[in-house]
Design an enzyme around this catalytic site. Structure first.
Site, short mmCIF file in Angstrom:
data_model
loop_
_atom_site.label_atom_id
_atom_site.label_comp_id
_atom_site.label_asym_id
_atom_site.label_seq_id
_atom_site.Cartn_x
_atom_site.Cartn_y
_atom_site.Cartn_z
N HIS A 158 47.70 46.34 135.23
CA HIS A 158 48.48 45.19 135.70
C HIS A 158 48.14 43.93 134.90
O HIS A 158 49.05 43.21 134.43
CB HIS A 158 48.24 44.95 137.18
CG HIS A 158 48.82 43.65 137.66
ND1 HIS A 158 50.18 43.43 137.77
CD2 HIS A 158 48.22 42.48 138.01
CE1 HIS A 158 50.39 42.19 138.18
NE2 HIS A 158 49.22 41.60 138.32
N HIS A 163 50.46 40.59 132.52
CA HIS A 163 50.16 39.18 132.29
C HIS A 163 49.85 38.79 130.85
O HIS A 163 50.22 37.70 130.41
CB HIS A 163 48.98 38.75 133.17
CG HIS A 163 49.31 38.67 134.63
ND1 HIS A 163 50.18 37.73 135.14
CD2 HIS A 163 48.90 39.42 135.69
CE1 HIS A 163 50.29 37.89 136.47
NE2 HIS A 163 49.52 38.92 136.81
N GLU A 203 54.85 36.73 139.41
CA GLU A 203 54.51 38.11 139.75
C GLU A 203 55.75 38.99 139.99
O GLU A 203 55.78 40.13 139.56
CB GLU A 203 53.62 38.16 141.00
CG GLU A 203 52.23 37.59 140.78
CD GLU A 203 51.33 38.47 139.92
OE1 GLU A 203 51.71 39.62 139.61
OE2 GLU A 203 50.26 37.98 139.54
N SER A 222 54.49 45.80 135.29
CA SER A 222 53.32 46.68 135.18
C SER A 222 53.40 47.85 136.16
O SER A 222 52.45 48.61 136.26
CB SER A 222 52.04 45.88 135.44
OG SER A 222 52.06 45.34 136.74
FE LIG Z 1 49.07 39.59 138.74
#
Ligand SMILES: [Fe+2]
Length: 276
Positions: A158, A163, A203, A222
Site C-alpha cells: 500500500h 503513495h 486515499e 494499491s
Molecule cells: Fe495510505
C-alpha cells in the site's frame, strides 16, 4: 489493501503487533514473529538514526511479484493519467521490493518527501503533522503470503504502490504537504475534518477523466479488490464539506466514494480548502 483499508494513520493501538482472529496470518507463528521483528525495528528507530533496513525474504518477494502481476493491468484500465505519469517518473522494479533507504534515496531529491517507518497505525494528528515536514509515516511489513491480493491493514505494498509515486509527483506531493501544514494549525475538530477529507481524496478519491471514472486514491490503486469494486460503490457529488462531516469505515470495502469533476478541480479545490 482490501477490507479494513486504512491509510496508515487511523487508530491508536499497536505497540507490538496484535493480529485479529480473522487476520490471514493469525495462525502463522513465523509470520507473527516476522511482523513483531519489523515492528520492533520501527519502534527503536529515532530521528537521525540510519533507517532500519528490512531484508525482504523470498516469500515476501513472491507476494510483491504476484501483486504487480495483477495490479499492472488494473492500473492501465482505471488509474488516472497523472498517476500513470507519476509511475513513469517513479517506476518500481516489479520483481524486487526496495528498502526504505533505496526508496528515499530516489524519492527525497524529487519533492523532498521521505518515508519514515512506523510499527503500525498512528494517530491522525501525528500522521498529518509529519506531512507538514514532508515526512510520510509508513509501514514496512508485507501482507501474509496466503492472500497476496488482500490485507486487512496498510502494508508495504500500500505505501509503495499507493503513495510513493504520488509523493514523487510535484502536484500531489504539494497536496500532501498542504494537509500537513493545515494540521499544524488545526484544533482537534479540524484534525478530524482533515483526516476525513484525506481519506475520501488522497486515499479513496476517484475522478472524471475523458468521460470515464478514474482512480487517484492510494487505497484503491494499491488494492486489487477495491479497483474491481469502486465502479459499483455509491458515487457522491464532489463536496469537501460533506466529506469533512462524513466518518469513514476502514474495516470494509468502501461503499461510497466522492467523484471529483476533474483532476484539476480536485487539486485546486483541495488546496483552497486546506489553505482557507
Ligand atoms: Fe495510505
Amino acid at each position: 489493501m482490501e477490507p479494513s483499508n486504512s491509510p496508515g494513520f487511523s487508530g491508536a493501538r499497536i505497540e507490538l503487533v496484535q493480529l485479529e482472529r480473522d487476520h490471514p496470518g493469525f495462525n502463522d507463528p513465523v509470520y507473527r514473529e516476522r511482523r513483531n521483528a519489523i515492528a520492533a525495528m520501527a519502534q527503536r528507530y529515532r530521528e537521525g538514526d540510519p533507517l532500519p533496513n528490512v531484508e525482504y525474504d523470498a516469500d515476501e518477494q513472491t507476494v510483491w511479484r504476484t501483486v504487480w502481476a495483477e495490479l499492472d493491468a488494473e492500473h492501465r484500465r482505471v488509474a488516472c493519467r497523472a498517476y500513470r505519469q507519476a509511475c513513469e517518473r517513479y517506476p518500481f522494479d516489479h520483481h524486487t521490493i526496495p528498502s526504505f533507504r533505496e526508496v528515499n534515496a530516489r524519492l527525497q531529491p524529487m519533492q523532498g518527501f521521505s518515508l519514515l517507518p512506523v510499527a503500525g497505525l498512528v494517530q491522525p494528528r501525528v500522521f498529518l503533522e509529519e506531512l507538514g515536514a514532508r515526512r510520510f509515516l509508513a509501514t514496512q511489513y508485507m501482507r501474509h503470503g496466503s492472500t497476496p491480493l488482500y490485507t486487512p491493514e496498510p502494508d508495504v505494498v500500500h505505501e509503495y504502490i499507493g503513495h510513493v509515486p504520488w509523493l514523487a509527483h510535484a502536484e500531489l506531493a504539494e497536496l500532501n504537504h498542504a494537509f500537513g501544514q493545515a494540521a499544524l494549525r488545526a484544533d482537534a475538530r479540524r484534525i478530524e475534518a482533515l483526516i476525513r477529507v484525506y481519506w475520501y481524496t488522497i486515499e479513496f478519491g476517484i475522478l472524471q477523466e475523458e468521460g470515464a471514472l478514474k482512480v487517484y486514491g492510494a487505497g484503491i490503486l494499491s488494492s486489487f479488490g477495491e479497483m474491481r469494486r469502486f465502479a459499483d460503490a455509491e458515487h457522491r457529488t464532489w463536496d469537501l464539506e460533506a466529506m469533512a462531516d462524513d466518518d469513514f469505515d476502514p474495516t470494509d470495502y468502501q461503499d461510497h466514494l466522492y467523484v471529483a469533476p476533474s483532476y484539476a478541480r480536485m487539486r485546486e479545490d483541495l488546496l483552497a480548502w486546506l489553505r482557507a
